[in-house]
Design a protein around this motif. Structure first.
Motif, PDB file in Angstrom:
ATOM      1  N   LEU A   1       0.876  -0.927  -0.474  1.00  0.00           N
ATOM      2  CA  LEU A   1      -0.514   0.044  -0.221  1.00  0.00           C
ATOM      3  C   LEU A   1       0.610   1.782  -0.086  1.00  0.00           C
ATOM      4  N   PHE A   2       1.927   1.516   0.802  1.00  0.00           N
ATOM      5  CA  PHE A   2       3.139   2.136   1.015  1.00  0.00           C
ATOM      6  C   PHE A   2       3.720   2.630  -0.724  1.00  0.00           C
ATOM      7  N   ASN A   3       3.876   1.383  -1.361  1.00  0.00           N
ATOM      8  CA  ASN A   3       4.585   2.243  -2.522  1.00  0.00           C
ATOM      9  C   ASN A   3       3.746   2.113  -3.940  1.00  0.00           C
ATOM     10  N   MET A   4       2.000   2.056  -2.965  1.00  0.00           N
ATOM     11  CA  MET A   4       1.323   2.361  -4.461  1.00  0.00           C
ATOM     12  C   MET A   4       1.199   3.605  -4.487  1.00  0.00           C
ATOM     13  N   ILE A   5       1.431   4.420  -2.987  1.00  0.00           N
ATOM     14  CA  ILE A   5       1.513   5.909  -2.478  1.00  0.00           C
ATOM     15  C   ILE A   5       2.374   6.113  -2.378  1.00  0.00           C
ATOM     16  N   ALA A   6       3.619   5.910  -2.726  1.00  0.00           N
ATOM     17  CA  ALA A   6       4.719   6.525  -3.098  1.00  0.00           C
ATOM     18  C   ALA A   6       5.105   6.428  -4.739  1.00  0.00           C
ATOM     19  N   GLY A   7       4.499   5.752  -5.815  1.00  0.00           N
ATOM     20  CA  GLY A   7       4.719   5.259  -6.480  1.00  0.00           C
ATOM     21  C   GLY A   7       5.124   4.596  -7.599  1.00  0.00           C
ATOM     22  N   VAL A   8       5.738   3.352  -6.697  1.00  0.00           N
ATOM     23  CA  VAL A   8       6.891   2.297  -6.605  1.00  0.00           C
ATOM     24  C   VAL A   8       6.180   2.068  -7.504  1.00  0.00           C
ATOM     25  N   VAL A   9       4.712   1.198  -6.842  1.00  0.00           N
ATOM     26  CA  VAL A   9       3.556  -0.325  -7.304  1.00  0.00           C
ATOM     27  C   VAL A   9       2.742   0.684  -8.023  1.00  0.00           C
ATOM     28  N   THR A  10       3.128   0.659  -8.970  1.00  0.00           N
ATOM     29  CA  THR A  10       1.688   0.975 -10.427  1.00  0.00           C
ATOM     30  C   THR A  10      -0.130  -0.009  -9.827  1.00  0.00           C
ATOM     31  N   PRO A  11      -0.626   0.689  -9.522  1.00  0.00           N
ATOM     32  CA  PRO A  11      -1.956  -0.226  -8.979  1.00  0.00           C
ATOM     33  C   PRO A  11      -2.753  -0.381  -9.616  1.00  0.00           C
ATOM     34  N   THR A  12      -3.151  -1.931  -9.466  1.00  0.00           N
ATOM     35  CA  THR A  12      -4.420  -2.498 -11.186  1.00  0.00           C
ATOM     36  C   THR A  12      -5.624  -2.097 -10.827  1.00  0.00           C
ATOM     37  N   SER A  13      -6.235  -1.232  -9.767  1.00  0.00           N
ATOM     38  CA  SER A  13      -6.780  -0.642 -10.532  1.00  0.00           C
ATOM     39  C   SER A  13      -7.374  -0.119  -8.772  1.00  0.00           C
ATOM     40  N   GLY A  14      -8.380   1.347  -9.495  1.00  0.00           N
ATOM     41  CA  GLY A  14      -8.549   2.802  -7.770  1.00  0.00           C
ATOM     42  C   GLY A  14      -7.392   3.102  -8.140  1.00  0.00           C
ATOM     43  N   VAL A  15      -7.802   4.323  -6.884  1.00  0.00           N
ATOM     44  CA  VAL A  15      -7.370   5.819  -7.156  1.00  0.00           C
ATOM     45  C   VAL A  15      -6.665   6.012  -6.251  1.00  0.00           C
ATOM     46  N   VAL A  16      -5.435   6.936  -6.137  1.00  0.00           N
ATOM     47  CA  VAL A  16      -4.862   7.293  -5.369  1.00  0.00           C
ATOM     48  C   VAL A  16      -5.468   8.915  -5.044  1.00  0.00           C
ATOM     49  N   LYS A  17      -5.271  10.015  -4.605  1.00  0.00           N
ATOM     50  CA  LYS A  17      -5.674  11.090  -3.666  1.00  0.00           C
ATOM     51  C   LYS A  17      -4.238  12.034  -2.900  1.00  0.00           C
ATOM     52  N   TYR A  18      -3.926  12.683  -3.413  1.00  0.00           N
ATOM     53  CA  TYR A  18      -3.093  13.764  -2.958  1.00  0.00           C
ATOM     54  C   TYR A  18      -3.233  15.161  -2.606  1.00  0.00           C
ATOM     55  N   LYS A  19      -4.227  15.525  -1.376  1.00  0.00           N
ATOM     56  CA  LYS A  19      -4.210  17.150  -1.259  1.00  0.00           C
ATOM     57  C   LYS A  19      -5.646  17.372  -2.681  1.00  0.00           C
ATOM     58  N   SER A  20      -6.429  15.875  -3.256  1.00  0.00           N
ATOM     59  CA  SER A  20      -7.568  16.364  -3.668  1.00  0.00           C
ATOM     60  C   SER A  20      -7.231  16.166  -5.273  1.00  0.00           C
ATOM     61  N   GLU A  21      -5.887  15.552  -5.129  1.00  0.00           N
ATOM     62  CA  GLU A  21      -5.309  15.529  -6.856  1.00  0.00           C
ATOM     63  C   GLU A  21      -5.120  14.391  -7.028  1.00  0.00           C
ATOM     64  N   GLU A  22      -5.598  13.127  -8.459  1.00  0.00           N
ATOM     65  CA  GLU A  22      -5.639  12.289  -8.290  1.00  0.00           C
ATOM     66  C   GLU A  22      -3.847  12.244  -9.106  1.00  0.00           C
ATOM     67  N   ILE A  23      -2.843  11.139  -8.715  1.00  0.00           N
ATOM     68  CA  ILE A  23      -2.642  11.287  -8.415  1.00  0.00           C
ATOM     69  C   ILE A  23      -1.316  10.336  -8.652  1.00  0.00           C
ATOM     70  N   GLY A  24      -2.080   9.075  -9.705  1.00  0.00           N
ATOM     71  CA  GLY A  24      -1.532   7.206  -9.569  1.00  0.00           C
ATOM     72  C   GLY A  24      -0.985   7.672 -11.098  1.00  0.00           C
ATOM     73  N   TRP A  25      -0.751   9.143 -11.805  1.00  0.00           N
ATOM     74  CA  TRP A  25       0.538   8.385 -13.683  1.00  0.00           C
ATOM     75  C   TRP A  25       1.246   9.398 -12.686  1.00  0.00           C
ATOM     76  N   ARG A  26       1.763   9.768 -11.660  1.00  0.00           N
ATOM     77  CA  ARG A  26       2.463  10.901 -10.991  1.00  0.00           C
ATOM     78  C   ARG A  26       4.458  10.338 -10.847  1.00  0.00           C
ATOM     79  N   SER A  27       5.052  10.434 -11.561  1.00  0.00           N
ATOM     80  CA  SER A  27       6.144   9.667 -10.584  1.00  0.00           C
ATOM     81  C   SER A  27       6.586   9.846  -9.210  1.00  0.00           C
ATOM     82  N   VAL A  28       7.400   9.013  -9.430  1.00  0.00           N
ATOM     83  CA  VAL A  28       8.256   8.685  -7.618  1.00  0.00           C
ATOM     84  C   VAL A  28       8.907  10.021  -7.085  1.00  0.00           C
ATOM     85  N   CYS A  29       9.279  10.415  -8.440  1.00  0.00           N
ATOM     86  CA  CYS A  29      10.457  11.818  -7.587  1.00  0.00           C
ATOM     87  C   CYS A  29       9.363  13.022  -7.720  1.00  0.00           C
TER      88      CYS A  29
END
Ligand SMILES: Nc1ncnc2c1ncn2[C@@H]1O[C@H](COP(=O)(O)OP(=O)(O)OP(=O)(O)O)[C@@H](O)[C@H]1O
Ligand SMILES: [Mg+2]
Length: 242
Positions: A47-75
């Motif tokens: 779960l941490f890896n998906m929040i940090a961007g190391v693992v790409t989810p199969t499905s679902g949404v990660v939002k940080y400060k109301s922005e969807e960040i699923g496509w954003r890089s680790v950096c």
């Protein structure tokens, strides 16, 4: 969701035939300490890896400060204020303790004099000033955990993911590490905390989620979660560490 710093909605990931995380939804509010609890293999680090961007989810949404960040890089995520410490510490072993923190600080700041001063202050904060010119490889596990914390704090995080701060650490070093997390909480840092030690979790967390085999089992206050019969049953044998 309004007011949330982190929002996970129906987050899942599959590794081949293994459903490592299955349909997790949760919300973390600013200044909150949110605990993730569960037996080995429950999916906490994934779960941490998906929040940090190391693992790409199969499905679902990660939002940080109301922005969807699923496509954003680790950096990008690190620059945006998502920092983490690792279950198995990963310092750059061949450079000094101070240089490790400087590397973290360079993500956010370009003035070398400022970076150096902030890195020294952070080493002081985590109690590693005396080791600042030692190679990171020479540190004990507890000291490495402190270094990871300093390096994570160097990016001035708005959200800090901490994976097993006391894991693998010698017993005498544990209270000092817990005090450090408690002082971060007092400073108002938003934290998601993975920790097997239930007493630590009860002391530090505002809310928590107990996971098992990738799934949400029980969510709520520490009192509610830690006294839930399913938690006691599934955690039997592991709470000896408390
Ligand atoms: N990159 C990967 N490829 C394949 N399987 C993986 C990968 N990462 C994790 N897993 C598997 O996913 C499951 C969840 O692992 P994870 O490390 O997230 O558990 P955890 O809750 O952090 O456990 P622990 O308390 O032991 O740290 C485990 O069965 C693990 O073997
Ligand atoms: Mg883990």
């Amino acid at each position: 969701m309004d007011g949330a710093i982190l929002e996970l909605a129906s987050l899942s990931v599959r590794f081949g035939g293994l459903q490592a995380v299955n349909n997790i939804s949760l919300t973390v509010r600013p200044r909150e300490v949110f605990g993730l609890l569960g037996p080995n293999g429950a999916g906490k680090t994934t779960l941490f890896n998906m929040i940090a961007g190391v693992v790409t989810p199969t499905s679902g949404v990660v939002k940080y400060k109301s922005e969807e960040i699923g496509w954003r890089s680790v950096c990008w995520r690190a620059r945006a204020g998502i920092a983490r410490t690792f279950q198995i510490t990963q310092p750059f072993g061949a450079i000094t303790v101070l240089e490790n923190v400087i590397v973290g600080a360079m993500l956010k700041e370009s003035r070398m004099s400022v970076i150096r001063r902030e890195a020294e202050e952070l080493l002081d904060y985590v109690g590693l000033s005396a080791k600042r010119d030692h190679l990171a490889d020479a540190l004990s596990t507890g000291q490495r955990k402190r270094l990871e914390l300093a390096r994570a704090l160097a990016i001035k995080p708005d959200l800090l993911l901490m994976d097993e701060v006391t894991g693998g650490v010698d017993q005498p070093s544990i209270p000092g590490l817990i005090d450090l997390v408690a002082s971060l909480k007092e400073r108002g840092v938003t934290i998601v905390l993975v920790e097997h030690n239930m007493k630590v979790m009860a002391k530090l967390c505002d809310r928590m989620l107990f996971m098992n085999r990738g799934e949400m089992m029980v969510e709520g206050t520490p009192d509610h979660v830690l006294n839930h019969p399913n938690v006691a049953r599934l955690y039997l044998g592991e709470d000896e560490q408390c």
